[in-house]
Scaffold this active site. Structure first.
Site, PDB file in Angstrom:
ATOM      1  N   GLU A  72       0.893  -1.156   0.000  1.00  0.00           N
ATOM      2  CA  GLU A  72       0.000   0.000   0.000  1.00  0.00           C
ATOM      3  C   GLU A  72       0.931   1.206   0.000  1.00  0.00           C
ATOM      4  O   GLU A  72       1.569   1.507   0.999  1.00  0.00           O
ATOM      5  CB  GLU A  72      -0.910  -0.053   1.222  1.00  0.00           C
ATOM      6  CG  GLU A  72      -2.167   0.749   1.063  1.00  0.00           C
ATOM      7  CD  GLU A  72      -2.006   2.145   1.604  1.00  0.00           C
ATOM      8  OE1 GLU A  72      -1.645   3.035   0.790  1.00  0.00           O
ATOM      9  OE2 GLU A  72      -2.209   2.344   2.804  1.00  0.00           O
ATOM     10  N   CYS A  77      -1.504   8.930   2.724  1.00  0.00           N
ATOM     11  CA  CYS A  77      -1.257   8.476   1.349  1.00  0.00           C
ATOM     12  C   CYS A  77      -2.401   8.802   0.412  1.00  0.00           C
ATOM     13  O   CYS A  77      -2.205   8.911  -0.787  1.00  0.00           O
ATOM     14  CB  CYS A  77      -0.979   6.979   1.344  1.00  0.00           C
ATOM     15  SG  CYS A  77      -2.180   6.066   2.314  1.00  0.00           S
ATOM     16  N   GLU A 135       4.440  12.687  -4.928  1.00  0.00           N
ATOM     17  CA  GLU A 135       3.755  12.707  -3.640  1.00  0.00           C
ATOM     18  C   GLU A 135       4.591  13.558  -2.679  1.00  0.00           C
ATOM     19  O   GLU A 135       5.715  13.194  -2.344  1.00  0.00           O
ATOM     20  CB  GLU A 135       3.622  11.283  -3.105  1.00  0.00           C
ATOM     21  CG  GLU A 135       2.901  11.235  -1.783  1.00  0.00           C
ATOM     22  CD  GLU A 135       2.675   9.822  -1.282  1.00  0.00           C
ATOM     23  OE1 GLU A 135       3.612   9.009  -1.318  1.00  0.00           O
ATOM     24  OE2 GLU A 135       1.549   9.537  -0.853  1.00  0.00           O
TER      25      GLU A 135
END
Lengths: 535, 501
Positions: B268, B302, B399
């Site tokens: 993940e 996230c 990110e």
């Protein structure tokens, strides 16, 4: 060994001490024991140590008298004496209870709270049941006559386990997203069905209560439950604990009373959305008829049985004898799934009959509050008379009475463990559900014959198969028209194992994931998709 | 802007005593074999909280050995699901009893909001254990429809020894998301918490023991990725590794699995999740959602909505609202109940985020608001919004993992879908519209593991989530996560004279 298996599968917390007592001292076949030596304790019943605090109807979270003010006595099957007078619910009380349940469903918090919140209330309930285990078990034995050790170490812990199991379902009730033949988005919502009417029997009062209320509550329904008139006490006690655990008012209503009055009013009520019934096939038919005539409410039925227990030629005879004995005699023979037709392969038939007789003669019958007792009294005089009538019928029709056949003691409803051999299919004792401690042993030659004979019944609840041969086990398993097949075991119940009948043993399945379907409506939701990127 | 009360001010609550700083192996707290320790730091001040045992390969070996023994010979996989569930329920009750301590540990260790931890994070952790406790006795295989005279069925068996490597942004939630389904499945495990946030995981291990979890079932090895983490990922006796963290490290974990014993992997990873606001949206609510989507947990999440696409009709209004709301967003000491936003987790993250902000400016994006550190001390950063962001700019591709939003304008739904999918990530997406057809079309078109329509961060125990593309594979949460820790075994045998097939 078999008894330990049964008890360990009922509950792991069941101690070795009680497992020993359930084994019924059967291991020492050579030991001399008095036949039904416990008659003395039958004569002087042990006084139960709990007060009976709850005898009123439970409607909208309150204990109330019946509208008519009437009561009925609930009796101690050890003596026939009155334990307490209980409020007698009738149509008017059912109306009150249904309107409370309706309001709780239509306007109350129960179906609107999250599954997790419902599960937390059920978990608190389970904790309270555990805390009051012995008091509830005492009430159960007093009202029903079942051995206290069985109630306290198997049944009430099993009730707790069932409630925890359903608590775990409450937040996992999934609909589906469904593929459509075209550009449509489809999903199914699994919605609570509404107000559930539940009618439970007297043989496992609180266990049946948990099988019924567990799935209904987890799915967000509200309930009107009618207990059996023979055993109203434990459900009232437990329901009070459920309210203590935080159940909103009106979600569970308990009406004590009789079938033709309270039961019929519930089955034919226009505001009840679903009916679940466990009991006799005759009453099941009546219930289904009332549902059809009133508002076509959906119905789940768990009815009678005449379950075959098939012992193949490769079986270990001693183990088979013990298991077949328990399959029939457990709970005084008052089990819908009792292994009441014991089919034995001809090669081992004589040895089997001899040992079954010996085992039955060693069965410890007596005051169910006494330690080590395997069998208490039958539930009431009506059942007692019925069973005695069947025993006479067995003798009259030419079956061989190997042992038993008579009442035990002068008071109460005790019956000697009874074994018939040379039983033929056309005898009444091989066809009807006796619901008592009467074992019928039949002889068979080959598999296809025994399949045919085993299936030649209007019932189809359960079957036992005793063999070490995997092919035999698989062949019998698929060929038997029954809802449960136990292979080299019997009466193995677990919260997750579905239970219910083929043919006239009922409709639908209780327990396990299957039981949720009984309490859910499925709503398909369809909407067109514009320019979907995939189908 | 808000009063930036930071760690230098009076503590607002009594800080917890740090009781557990050693490795938890086979039911015991032990020093690392090397005797080494590392510092764990309070991000409010940059000061030392405690020294924690530094696990390395040898410690992971010991932990795996304990887990292996617990799986091969111990009671855990042999207990019935309901019995495992009872122990997990007890564990959940103990977590509920220690909410204050656990929330405070995550606050001092990760800079997370204390009140949020008390009200949400820790109760949700307990909830997670209850959810999977209730699932432990509901693991069904299937009986199969074989095409000839065969009886076939599937068994869902526990995978074995599982390695979990979890990040620092949600120390408690991540712990429970990994550990709870694996426990329910009957696995045993070695968990490595992030080196930034080792404290709560050790506390949970202590509670698990109190709850009656058999020794060796859960082992916690604190330490660093390149040493302890790598040892987990490449261990020959771990059957499955589950990792949550950055895409870069995820790649390393998968490679280590491939070069060692081909252990099963679930990842993940990162995201660059789009939030698409259509013209028919309520402007105020949409702006609130967008801001919360990027600022929640200081952007250290996230699934943060780090790319906000606004349809041209309401673009100007949304910009105005966003600036207004960002300026009112209070940054400061996470123990202060009025604060919405604490410090970034550590100096490294803090500096990385600031460098992205500089990059955005250099590349020609317009800094609408924020862009600076928010306090003298600690790792606080102002809520930051860029406009005029182009698809090829680094701030719209990478990110950032901080409170930095890229705001973009679009004309048509088709254009929004195309832009939203123009990323190597695929973790989550948000849609704000009242139009059913738009909602349905966009939901199916976005290549991401979770779509939130008119909501964001709508996590639920029963709701699986995980990534498409380079956001990973496998799902956490829900019954999907349980299946992640189960092997499927098919069992087939001939049958004779069956009356049906």
């Amino acid at each position: 060994m078999a008894a330990r298996r049964i008890s360990s599968l009922f509950s792991r917390s069941f101690t070795s001490v009680s497992a020993h007592s359930f084994r019924g001292k059967s291991s020492g076949l050579g030991r001399v024991t008095c036949r039904y030596s416990t008659a003395v304790s039958i004569e002087e019943p042990i006084a139960p140590s709990v007060p009976v605090n709850h005898t009123q109807l439970l409607i909208n979270g309150q204990f109330v008298d019946a509208a008519s003010g009437k009561t009925f006595p609930t009796l101690d099957p050890r003596t026939g004496d009155v334990i307490a007078h209980v409020a007698e619910g009738d149509a008017e009380d059912i109306n009150r209870a249904v309107s409370a349940a309706r309001k709780a469903f239509d306007e109350g918090p129960w179906p609107r709270m999250s599954g997790y919140e419902r599960s937390k209330i059920l978990l608190r309930f389970a904790d309270l049941l555990e805390k009051h285990n012995d008091e509830i078990a005492t009430l159960e034995t007093w009202d029903n006559g079942k051995p206290y050790e069985q109630a306290a170490r198997i049944e009430i812990p099993m009730v707790t386990r069932i409630i925890r199991y359903y608590a775990g379902w409450a937040d996992k009730i999934h609909g589906l997203t469904v593929p459509a033949d075209g550009a449509h988005h489809v999903q199914t919502l699994h919605e609570p069905i509404g107000v559930a009417g539940q009618i439970i029997p007297w043989n496992f009062p609180l266990l049946m209560f948990s099988w019924k209320i567990g799935p209904a509550l987890a799915c967000g329904n509200t309930i009107v439950l009618k207990t059996a008139e023979q055993t109203p006490l434990s459900a009232l006690y437990a329901s009070k604990l459920l309210y203590e655990a935080g159940l909103p008012p009106g979600v569970l209503n308990v009406v004590s009373g009789f079938g033709p009055t309270a039961g019929a009013a519930l089955a034919s009520h226009m505001e009840v959305d679903k009916l679940a019934f466990t009991g006799s096939t005759a009453t099941g038919k009546a219930v289904l008829g009332l549902a059809a005539k009133s508002n076509l409410k959906s119905v789940t039925l768990e009815l009678g049985g005449k379950s075959p227990f098939i012992i193949c030629e490769d079986a270990d005879v001693d183990q088979a004898v013990e298991l077949a004995h328990l399959a029939l005699f457990f709970n005084q023979g008052q089990c819908c799934c009792a292994g009441s037709r014991t089919y034995v392969h001809e090669r081992i038939y004589d040895e089997f009959v001899e040992k079954s007789k010996a085992r039955a003669m060693k069965r410890a019958v007596g005051d169910p509050f006494k330690g080590g007792i395997e069998q208490g009294p039958q539930i009431d005089s009506e059942q007692f008379e019925k069973i005695m009538k069947y025993i006479r019928s067995g003798i009259d029709s030419g079956a061989t009475l190997e042992t038993g056949g008579d009442r035990l003691g002068k008071k109460g409803f005790y019956i000697q463990p009874t074994v018939f051999s040379n039983v033929k299919e056309d005898m009444l004792i091989a066809q009807d559900e006796i619901f008592g401690p009467v074992q019928s042993i039949l002889k068979f030659k080959d598999l296809s014959e025994v399949v045919k004979r085993a299936n030649n019944s209007s019932y189809g609840l359960a079957a036992g198969v005793f063999t070490q041969n995997i092919d035999t086990a698989n062949t019998l398993t698929r060929a038997l028209r029954v809802g449960t097949v136990w292979i080299n075991c019997y009466d193995v119940f677990d919260a997750a194992i579905p239970f219910g009948g083929y043919k006239m043993s009922g409709q639908g399945r209780e327990k396990g994931i299957y039981s949720l379907q009984n309490y859910l409506q499925v709503k398909a939701v369809v909407t067109p998709l514009k320019n979907p990127s995939w189908l | 802007m808000a009063d930036h009360r930071n760690g230098s001010s009076e503590p607002l609550i009594k800080l917890p005593t740090i009781k557990f700083t050693k490795l938890f192996i086979n039911g015991q707290f032990v020093d690392s074999i090397s005797g080494k320790t590392f510092e764990t730091i309070d991000p409010r001040t940059g000061e030392l909280i405690a020294r924690v045992a530094e696990g390395d390969k040898e410690d992971v070996d010991l932990a795996v050995k304990a887990a292996r023994h617990a799986f091969d010979h111990g009671p855990w996989p042999r207990l019935s699901g309901s019995e495992r569930g009872r122990i997990m329920m007890k564990f959940a009750d103990l977590i509920d009893e220690h909410i204050e301590d656990l929330a405070a540990l995550d606050t001092i260790n990760a800079g997370k909001l204390f009140n949020w931890g008390k009200a949400v994070d820790i109760p949700q952790t307990a909830h997670n254990f209850r959810y999977y406790a209730g699932a432990a006795d509901k693991i069904h295989g299937e009986v199969l429809k074989m095409s000839r005279e065969l009886q076939g069925y599937t068994l869902r068996e526990p995978f074995g020894v599982v390695g979990h490597i979890i990040p620092w942004n949600f120390p408690s939630a991540m712990f429970s998301m990994k550990v709870a389904p694996a426990l329910a499945a009957g696995c045993t495990m070695v968990l490595k918490p992030a080196e930034q946030t080792p404290l709560s995981a050790l506390y949970y291990a202590h509670l698990a023991k109190l709850a009656g979890l058999p020794d060796g079932v859960l082992n916690v090895v604190t330490g660093f990725g390149p040493t302890a983490g790598a040892a987990v990922a490449s261990h020959m006796d771990i059957d499955k590794v589950s990792f949550t963290g950055s895409t870069e490290v995820g790649r390393v974990v998968m490679q280590a699995a491939a070069t060692s014993n081909l252990k099963a992997v679930s990842l993940e990873l990162g995201g660059k999740s789009p939030l698409i606001i259509f013209d028919d949206a309520d402007v105020d609510k949409a702006a609130e959602l967008a801001l919360m989507g990027i600022l929640f947990n200081k952007g250290e999440i996230c699934v943060a909505s780090s790319r906000v696409y606004v349809q041209e009709g309401i673009y100007d209004e949304i910009v105005k609202k966003l600036v207004e709301k960002a300026k009112a967003w209070k940054v400061g000491d996470p123990f202060d109940p009025t604060v919405r936003h604490g410090p970034q987790v550590d100096k490294k993250q803090f500096e990385k985020i600031l460098s992205y902000i500089e990059h955005g400016k250099r590349e020609g994006a317009t800094l609408l608001t924020g862009g600076k550190p928010a306090c003298e001390k600690g790792y606080y950063i102002e809520p930051t919004i860029f406009t005029d962001v182009k698809e090829d700019m680094l701030i719209s591709k990478d990110e950032i993992f901080g409170p930095v939003m890229s705001l973009m304008k679009f004309k048509t739904m088709e254009e929004a879908i195309k832009c939203a999918n123009n990323t190597r990530y695929g973790l989550a997406a948000g849609i704000v519209t009242k139009n059913l057809d738009v909602a349905n079309t966009v939901s199916r078109s976005i290549r991401a593991g979770v779509i939130w329509i008119n909501c964001y961060f709508a996590f639920d125990k029963d709701c699986p989530y995980g990534g498409y593309k380079m956001s990973g594979f496998g799902r956490d949460m829900g019954m999907e996560a349980l299946h992640k820790y189960l092997q499927v075994k098919s069992v087939v045998t001939p049958i004779y004279n069956s009356p049906w097939l």
